[in-house]
Structures are given as structure tokens and as C-alpha cells.
Design an enzyme around this catalytic site. Sequence first.
Site, PDB file in Angstrom:
ATOM      1  N   LYS A 157       0.829  -1.208   0.000  1.00 46.11           N
ATOM      2  CA  LYS A 157       0.000   0.000   0.000  1.00 46.11           C
ATOM      3  C   LYS A 157       0.862   1.258   0.000  1.00 46.11           C
ATOM      4  O   LYS A 157       1.726   1.426   0.858  1.00 46.11           O
ATOM      5  CB  LYS A 157      -0.916  -0.004   1.216  1.00 46.11           C
ATOM      6  CG  LYS A 157      -2.050   0.998   1.132  1.00 46.11           C
ATOM      7  CD  LYS A 157      -3.106   0.646   2.171  1.00 46.11           C
ATOM      8  CE  LYS A 157      -4.349   1.470   2.042  1.00 46.11           C
ATOM      9  NZ  LYS A 157      -5.119   1.279   0.835  1.00 46.11           N
ATOM     10  N   GLY A 167       6.408   0.863   5.728  1.00 43.94           N
ATOM     11  CA  GLY A 167       7.307  -0.087   5.075  1.00 43.94           C
ATOM     12  C   GLY A 167       7.433   0.167   3.582  1.00 43.94           C
ATOM     13  O   GLY A 167       8.527   0.105   3.015  1.00 43.94           O
ATOM     14  N   CYS A 168       6.317   0.469   2.949  1.00 43.17           N
ATOM     15  CA  CYS A 168       6.326   0.713   1.505  1.00 43.17           C
ATOM     16  C   CYS A 168       7.076   2.007   1.180  1.00 43.17           C
ATOM     17  O   CYS A 168       7.809   2.075   0.197  1.00 43.17           O
ATOM     18  CB  CYS A 168       4.904   0.774   0.968  1.00 43.17           C
ATOM     19  SG  CYS A 168       4.031  -0.802   1.195  1.00 43.17           S
ATOM     20  N   THR A 169       6.916   3.009   2.031  1.00 39.26           N
ATOM     21  CA  THR A 169       7.630   4.271   1.845  1.00 39.26           C
ATOM     22  C   THR A 169       9.134   4.056   2.001  1.00 39.26           C
ATOM     23  O   THR A 169       9.926   4.529   1.184  1.00 39.26           O
ATOM     24  CB  THR A 169       7.117   5.338   2.828  1.00 39.26           C
ATOM     25  OG1 THR A 169       5.724   5.550   2.577  1.00 39.26           O
ATOM     26  CG2 THR A 169       7.872   6.646   2.672  1.00 39.26           C
ATOM     27  N   ALA A 189      10.372   2.122  -1.184  1.00 36.10           N
ATOM     28  CA  ALA A 189      10.354   2.948  -2.394  1.00 36.10           C
ATOM     29  C   ALA A 189      11.394   4.061  -2.324  1.00 36.10           C
ATOM     30  O   ALA A 189      12.053   4.374  -3.326  1.00 36.10           O
ATOM     31  CB  ALA A 189       8.954   3.530  -2.606  1.00 36.10           C
TER      32      ALA A 189
END
Length: 151
Positions: free
Chosen positions: A40, A45-47, A50
Site C-alpha cells: 500500500k 514499510g512501503c515508503t 520505495a
Amino acid sequence: MTHLKAGDKAPNFSGQDESGNTVSLSDYKGKKLVVFFYPKASTPGCTAEACNLNDNFDRFKSQGYEILGVSADSAKRQSNFKDKYGFKYPLIADEDKSVINAFGVWGPKKFMGKEYDGIHRTTFIIDENGVLENVITKVKTKAHTEQILDK
């Protein structure tokens, strides 16, 4: 989770990026490609993942790699995520999960005692001929570049 492994042909995918442009595997013919799937946009974690890839974008480019992020988020959410952090690579808004399912990264997950279906954080390294060089299923979000380039 995914049935794909190193040596397999990469799925021939096509999806819309955050700006509505069609992005396909064929766009990267003759180039090496990192395709990372994340659950998401704008979550911690995704931030971290990325941003780690973006911070090392020039290092990837110098070694001949392109980068492509994929999640089931809407184009608007992907666009906001990209703009907020200044990502230099496209993000596919795969709301119909066609790319996600082609790579086999959708399935049952557990979080805080609850079971639900979602994206398994997975990265695929594709060579110039469209063959998988590596599949990373245990992604270290803050050190993902090292997992990919220092193998």
C-alpha cells in the site's frame, strides 16, 4: 507465495501508471528491470522501500537497471505517493490486479492475528531478455538496494 523463480520467463504484463500511461514488459526490451510489488502506497514499510530504491536510482541506472513499482492502489493514490517523495520511476496502479496476479504475489496474509488477502512484498529482477534473474521474497525495506545490487 509466487510460483516464479530465477530462470523463468517474466510474465508479459501491461498496466497503467500513476499518470494513465500504459507500461508493458515490452517497453523494457533490451534493458534490465526491477519490478517491486508493495502492499500500500504511503505506508511506513512501503515508503521506506520505495525511498531506498529512489535514493539509489542513479546507481541502478549506472548498472543498466530501470525500476517499476506496482500496487493495487488507485492512480490518484500512486500519483500522490510519487509526487510526495519525488520518485524517478513509474508506479503501476494495478486496481484490477492483472499484473499482481500475473506475478503471483496476491494471496492470504496474516497481520495482528487477522487473516486477509493482500499483496506479498516481492521484487523481481528481470534481465535484458525478459528472463527472471532473481526473485526476492524476504524484502528488507530499508536496505533493498543492497539486496538487489550486491548479490
